[in-house]
Design a protein around this motif. Sequence first.
Motif, PDB file in Angstrom:
ATOM      1  N   ALA B  32      38.914  36.203  77.618  1.00 50.37           N
ATOM      2  CA  ALA B  32      38.347  34.746  78.348  1.00 50.37           C
ATOM      3  C   ALA B  32      39.198  33.575  78.128  1.00 50.37           C
ATOM      4  O   ALA B  32      39.448  32.622  78.691  1.00 50.37           O
ATOM      5  CB  ALA B  32      36.838  34.835  77.881  1.00 50.37           C
ATOM      6  N   ARG B  33      39.460  33.684  76.795  1.00 57.24           N
ATOM      7  CA  ARG B  33      40.216  32.465  76.243  1.00 57.24           C
ATOM      8  C   ARG B  33      41.560  32.357  76.686  1.00 57.24           C
ATOM      9  O   ARG B  33      42.051  31.454  76.844  1.00 57.24           O
ATOM     10  CB  ARG B  33      40.483  33.025  74.424  1.00 57.24           C
ATOM     11  CG  ARG B  33      40.556  31.702  73.617  1.00 57.24           C
ATOM     12  CD  ARG B  33      40.642  32.062  72.232  1.00 57.24           C
ATOM     13  NE  ARG B  33      39.562  31.859  71.432  1.00 57.24           N
ATOM     14  CZ  ARG B  33      39.120  30.602  71.147  1.00 57.24           C
ATOM     15  NH1 ARG B  33      39.693  29.658  71.389  1.00 57.24           N
ATOM     16  NH2 ARG B  33      38.167  30.586  70.232  1.00 57.24           N
ATOM     17  N   ARG B  34      42.128  33.777  77.058  1.00 57.23           N
ATOM     18  CA  ARG B  34      43.422  33.564  77.475  1.00 57.23           C
ATOM     19  C   ARG B  34      43.375  33.357  78.849  1.00 57.23           C
ATOM     20  O   ARG B  34      44.452  32.652  79.398  1.00 57.23           O
ATOM     21  CB  ARG B  34      44.051  35.296  77.583  1.00 57.23           C
ATOM     22  CG  ARG B  34      44.198  35.768  75.965  1.00 57.23           C
ATOM     23  CD  ARG B  34      44.562  37.188  76.021  1.00 57.23           C
ATOM     24  NE  ARG B  34      44.421  37.665  74.709  1.00 57.23           N
ATOM     25  CZ  ARG B  34      44.895  39.018  74.218  1.00 57.23           C
ATOM     26  NH1 ARG B  34      45.332  39.865  74.885  1.00 57.23           N
ATOM     27  NH2 ARG B  34      44.791  39.206  73.045  1.00 57.23           N
ATOM     28  N   ARG B  35      42.332  33.656  79.666  1.00 58.92           N
ATOM     29  CA  ARG B  35      42.165  33.229  80.977  1.00 58.92           C
ATOM     30  C   ARG B  35      42.087  31.795  81.113  1.00 58.92           C
ATOM     31  O   ARG B  35      42.850  31.094  81.818  1.00 58.92           O
ATOM     32  CB  ARG B  35      40.881  33.650  81.619  1.00 58.92           C
ATOM     33  CG  ARG B  35      40.574  33.498  83.067  1.00 58.92           C
ATOM     34  CD  ARG B  35      41.705  33.796  83.974  1.00 58.92           C
ATOM     35  NE  ARG B  35      42.364  32.591  84.584  1.00 58.92           N
ATOM     36  CZ  ARG B  35      43.347  32.807  85.589  1.00 58.92           C
ATOM     37  NH1 ARG B  35      43.830  33.968  85.700  1.00 58.92           N
ATOM     38  NH2 ARG B  35      43.779  31.845  86.281  1.00 58.92           N
ATOM     39  N   ARG B  36      41.336  31.249  80.114  1.00 58.34           N
ATOM     40  CA  ARG B  36      41.074  29.712  80.105  1.00 58.34           C
ATOM     41  C   ARG B  36      42.498  29.037  79.788  1.00 58.34           C
ATOM     42  O   ARG B  36      42.963  27.925  80.272  1.00 58.34           O
ATOM     43  CB  ARG B  36      40.192  29.222  78.841  1.00 58.34           C
ATOM     44  CG  ARG B  36      38.909  29.239  79.571  1.00 58.34           C
ATOM     45  CD  ARG B  36      38.119  28.296  78.260  1.00 58.34           C
ATOM     46  NE  ARG B  36      37.904  28.649  77.092  1.00 58.34           N
ATOM     47  CZ  ARG B  36      37.243  29.476  76.601  1.00 58.34           C
ATOM     48  NH1 ARG B  36      36.457  30.254  77.211  1.00 58.34           N
ATOM     49  NH2 ARG B  36      37.671  29.829  75.226  1.00 58.34           N
ATOM     50  N   PHE B  37      43.345  29.610  78.845  1.00 59.10           N
ATOM     51  CA  PHE B  37      44.654  29.247  78.423  1.00 59.10           C
ATOM     52  C   PHE B  37      45.724  29.235  79.811  1.00 59.10           C
ATOM     53  O   PHE B  37      46.230  28.249  79.815  1.00 59.10           O
ATOM     54  CB  PHE B  37      45.240  30.190  77.340  1.00 59.10           C
ATOM     55  CG  PHE B  37      46.755  29.918  77.309  1.00 59.10           C
ATOM     56  CD1 PHE B  37      47.039  28.625  76.425  1.00 59.10           C
ATOM     57  CD2 PHE B  37      47.696  30.526  77.825  1.00 59.10           C
ATOM     58  CE1 PHE B  37      48.685  28.542  76.129  1.00 59.10           C
ATOM     59  CE2 PHE B  37      49.111  30.473  77.728  1.00 59.10           C
ATOM     60  CZ  PHE B  37      49.542  29.078  76.893  1.00 59.10           C
ATOM     61  N   VAL B  38      45.402  30.168  80.849  1.00 59.65           N
ATOM     62  CA  VAL B  38      46.234  30.177  81.778  1.00 59.65           C
ATOM     63  C   VAL B  38      46.186  29.088  82.709  1.00 59.65           C
ATOM     64  O   VAL B  38      46.893  28.160  83.189  1.00 59.65           O
ATOM     65  CB  VAL B  38      46.207  31.718  82.317  1.00 59.65           C
ATOM     66  CG1 VAL B  38      46.898  31.265  83.894  1.00 59.65           C
ATOM     67  CG2 VAL B  38      46.766  32.537  81.636  1.00 59.65           C
ATOM     68  N   ASP B  39      44.696  28.771  82.824  1.00 60.83           N
ATOM     69  CA  ASP B  39      44.081  27.585  83.711  1.00 60.83           C
ATOM     70  C   ASP B  39      44.734  26.244  83.200  1.00 60.83           C
ATOM     71  O   ASP B  39      45.064  25.460  83.733  1.00 60.83           O
ATOM     72  CB  ASP B  39      42.627  27.641  83.608  1.00 60.83           C
ATOM     73  CG  ASP B  39      41.991  28.786  84.675  1.00 60.83           C
ATOM     74  OD1 ASP B  39      42.871  29.245  85.212  1.00 60.83           O
ATOM     75  OD2 ASP B  39      40.946  29.162  84.194  1.00 60.83           O
ATOM     76  N   HIS B  40      44.791  26.131  81.785  1.00 63.42           N
ATOM     77  CA  HIS B  40      45.131  24.970  81.158  1.00 63.42           C
ATOM     78  C   HIS B  40      46.805  24.708  81.575  1.00 63.42           C
ATOM     79  O   HIS B  40      47.114  23.772  81.650  1.00 63.42           O
ATOM     80  CB  HIS B  40      44.805  24.621  79.735  1.00 63.42           C
ATOM     81  CG  HIS B  40      43.475  24.647  79.353  1.00 63.42           C
ATOM     82  ND1 HIS B  40      42.706  25.422  78.601  1.00 63.42           N
ATOM     83  CD2 HIS B  40      42.562  23.942  80.020  1.00 63.42           C
ATOM     84  CE1 HIS B  40      41.602  25.161  78.607  1.00 63.42           C
ATOM     85  NE2 HIS B  40      41.201  24.234  79.280  1.00 63.42           N
TER      86      HIS B  40
END
Lengths: 599, 385
Positions: B32-40
Amino acid sequence: MDEIRNFCIIAHIDHGKSTLADRLIQHCGAVDERKFRDQILDSMDIERERGITIKSNTITLSYKASDGKTYQLNLIDTPGHVDFSHEVRRSLMSCEGAILLIDASQGVEAQTVANLYLAMEFDLEILPVINKIDLISADIERAKEEIEADLGLDPEDAILCSAKEGTGIDELLEAIVQRLPAPEGDAEAPPRALLFDAAYDPYRGVVLACRVKDGALRAGRTIRLMNTGKEHEVEEVGLLGLQRKPMPELGTGSVGYVLAGIKTVRDVEVGDTITEAERPATEALPGYKEAKSVVFSSIYPMATDEYVELVKALDKLVLNDAALTFEKDSSVALGHGFRCGFLGLLHLEVVQERLRREYGLSLVLSAPSVRYRVTLENGEVCSVDNPSFYPDPSTIAGCEEPFIKGSVLIPERYIGAVMELCRERRGVETNFNYLAAKRVELTSELPLADVLFDFYDRLKTITQGYGSFDYEMLDYRETDLVKVDILINGEPVDALSQLVHRAKARPRALHYCERLAETIPRHQFKIAIQGTIGGSIIARTNVQALRKDVTAKCYGGDITRKRKLLEKQKAGKKRMKTIGSVDIPQSAFVAVLKTDTDS
Amino acid sequence: MSEEPAGLYFHIPFCSRICPYCDFAVRTGDRARRRRFVDHLLAEIELHDGQALRFDTIYFGGGTPSSLLPEEIGQILDAVRRRFRFEDDVRIFVEVNPEDVTAETVTAWRGLGVHTLSLGIQALNADGLKFLGRLHDVDQARHSVDLARDAGFDTVAIDLIYGLPGQTASDWRAELDRALALPAQHFSCYQLTIHPRTRFSLLEKRGELTQLPVDEQGELFRLTHRYLNDAGMQGYEVSQFARAPAHRSRHNLKYWNHTPYLGLGPAAHSFHERRRWWNYRRTNPWQEAILQGKLPVEGEERLDTRALVLEALMTGFRTYAGVDLSGIRSRWGVDLQVTDSALINRLHSEGLLSLADDRLVPTLEGLALADSISPMFGAAFDVTP
């Protein structure tokens, strides 16, 4: 005069002299509690750090005794190192009594004995004080036994105190008043005052600290310094508190200061006798001895653009260090600098430290040397203290070097080790005699040059701190002198040249080569370090080439960091001396002077 | 001056485990954290003026870019293709860990147009891998190289670390032989460096890890270059070797030539003209800034001529091509042949460099001393800050 007591505190290092002084000052209300800081009298940072007193400080305390009278107590501080022994002597000459401080846990130590004998030489009344009685390891009974056995004093006279806790201070102050004699002197006679210290005040000029033996000193009168013959008009006299306290006069027996518009301490000679120009005394007080430079070394700024700063700093420094002498000098390797004369190695170190700390100067010093007397074939005699001016050996008929009479006080168990040390240092006429049971005074006639290098440190080491050392100049004696040069990749480094006895040339050269090899960083080529006498190599070391200095990664984020690192390196390189293509750090010039325990 | 095409870098900070030698901006983090990172990261792309530079490389480094899903890498590529301008022959580099390499992932990455797959092999012996705290074994390492070769990447690159405590010349030669047997066209051979604030530096302080003596490190360094050059794996930088010039890292060369680059993601550095700037090293402030619609820039520096020349020397002496004297002359007006002629002669006579085609070219001995040589220059123009 009856209400004056002049005294000093003498003690082995660390026995609590400065703390006791602080406590006496506090007890007499001379200093505000808020302004109180430890070791008030040790005004230089170096003194406070090393726990030694270099510059004498004197303070007048006002004490209301149990007899209802108020006494003027003059505590005259004494330096604690052999380099400054002439200052000790002058301070002692200004006192009638001495507090002999003994650490309750350590007992009587070598320096205690040495100081006692010194104090007795000046006929001082001794007040033994056992300090640090608060310590768990305190052994008061043993200390008392030692006072009796080793010092020959009555242990029942000893006062027990803890300067740290403040216990026993009242008893001590009472004893100072009751047991130390009041000064004596002829109040009607022409004034005579012993000048025992001179300090520089940027606003008022030189502050003379003196002890009035006869007569009185008053503002407005003209004084004459008997040895130099110089006359000055007195602007102000007074007592030395933590601040100066002006008085109409300094009467017979008192200790205080004189301001007379004197520009630098060089204009006066400590130890001189102050008298009045209109009514001069016929005879000066004894004890005047010129402070003579015995150690010489050249000082260069690490960065050549700091030369001007060095000139300014030295000019300021000599305002309150009359013993320091200097003249211009220059070195092929190190550029412009000064040839300085010092009282001894500690004095040299103190000057170097002060230049560094107070003036922010980074310095390179050449090997300390004594002053040799060289007779040439043509009969001419010259003094040489700088290897650069050593004449062509083929023109030299003979050399002489200064000898001292060294005196070491030690417990008898160290006789063997100390005799061996004296022998190593070319000592002759080494003798000893018992001062008391198990206490020995060992004397030896030693070449000063061999005492300069770490003799004192070595003595302290081999006697586990018990050995004390004092010396006086003796005479000049014939010697077999050679000039040792140090070459770095074939290039002579003149600031590393030195004059040494032939027998010491090889070990000294090797010591230099080894220290340099340890401190010069590896370069991308091999560095040969050689010690030579007149072109023949007597010692050699190498610094192996550095063959790898590159980091593995250098990408986006590494570049700034790495460049900053290299910039720092570059700045560091500027602080090095480049000889040929070899960068020599300042630490190398310092390391060669360091103690070599192997030799 | 028409500017050379720039490089675009993405820093992917995630790792499933922090290696004991690594001092990069790395962290662990769940899906989930990685996904958020990609969005950022996608949002960060949109904060940039896409027209300032024209790019011909895209590099995913880390951390571990293979900790992202291939489709996430695809989203990032789509976003940059929309936002920025590119040369026709743009090349894409991705660093991956061997344990993330499967038939599926290599196909996916290849499908995204990735040209160079860079595999964090680090060692080809079990003890070495264990010491370095890697999660893969030797077979996995070999297998990942085969899979990459089969997937048809232009260049398969591998990373190796040498100079491990106790490693001998023959150990390392055997390791190089194993590596040369693999179907890889590019080697990065990094000498082990103990960085502060890493597990290794802690172990070193405790006396549980001792680095090879510097002389032995030097021996291994020279051995690496001689051995690989002889084997046809031609060195071009202190730590870089390629089968042919076409396999060299076009992206990394930009760092060493003062070619502009733009870095996105935490801790990424950027350079353009005389300015270098960098993003927040930590992920939180980086994403905070992006969420507020601001460029996540933590700091910047303006490089004066002195700094630029020092960097050119510093990076130039690390390369086989050497320091480009004419480039320094034309770009910054400093003629090192005038300011440092005596030094150049001396270093030449010491066998550390040669002067050819207006370049100062380090010998192998010189390459090994790059960090000592570069700061020796510029004494003349260094006086005035």
